[in-house]
Design a protein around this motif. Structure first.
Motif: not given
Length: 232
Positions: A85-111
């Protein structure tokens, strides 16, 4: 392991793109982020609040809604909002690893990011979707407010809830994704192709020849070709 999954996913998208190029009008680019080049400055003053921005990538196109003051709301696969829930960490630029894990876990954010981070050194197309949209755009302020209301963690689906669904919901009042529709049409053409049945049968026989005949090899070796045959 993550690098291997990233490589395999990119190759799968590349094969799909090559097949689509021979059957359908070419797609313009890649889904949500390419870390190959550093961001370059883009003048935000030419955009108006509520504009739909799109950025051509390698295999798909990434979309966002301009909010004014050089800010863009966009939906991007990201596993981190589901882990912290750390908004500062979430707002950091999304890396390829975060992106891929988001696709696999079916999670995303509108940022909300700057125009420069959203474009990531690529050119931006302005309201190009309006030409083919079945509905007229909503008032610009309503478009921007819809995007702002959706900021935060959301469910993600590569085909049913991606960045294109987000912007079409905001700008036209109905979520749709022509890119997903084109991919589904390609997938249907692949399933209908009789050669897919023969290839699946040959792979099943090869698997049983190499690993032996057992429930674990015979069942997929028979079930997959039969399913493709019935669907073709």
């Amino acid at each position: 392991m993550l690098d291997t999954l990233t490589f395999l996913l990119e190759k799968l998208f590349l094969l799909a793109h090559i097949k689509l190029s021979s059957l359908l009008p070419p797609l313009t680019a890649r889904c949500d982020r390419d870390a190959a080049s550093p961001p370059a400055a883009a003048p935000p003053l030419r955009f108006r609040r509520g504009d739909l921005l799109e950025v051509p990538r390698t295999l798909f196109t990434h979309f966002g809604i301009y909010l004014g003051d050089g800010r863009v709301a966009h939906l991007i696969p990201d596993v981190l909002p589901a882990l912290t829930g750390d908004a500062r960490r979430v707002q950091e630029m999304v890396t390829n690893a975060r992106l891929l894990l988001g696709v696999l876990s079916k999670r995303a954010s509108v940022r909300v990011d700057s125009v420069e981070d959203f474009a990531y050194a690529a050119g931006i197309l302005l309201n190009a979707t309006d030409r083919a949209a079945p509905r007229a755009p909503l008032p610009a302020e309503e478009v921007a407010r819809r995007a702002e209301r959706l900021v935060g963690s959301v469910a993600y689906s590569l085909l049913w809830n991606n960045c294109e669904h987000f912007v079409t919901h905001c700008r036209y009042g109905a979520a749709r994704s022509p890119q997903s529709d084109q991919f589904c049409e390609w997938l249907k053409s692949l399933i209908r192709d009789q050669r897919s049945v023969a290839l699946a049968a040959l792979l099943g026989l090869a698997t049983m020849a190499c690993l032996g005949v057992s429930a674990g090899t015979a069942l997929p070796g028979v079930l997959l070709p039969f399913t493709l045959w019935m669907a073709s």
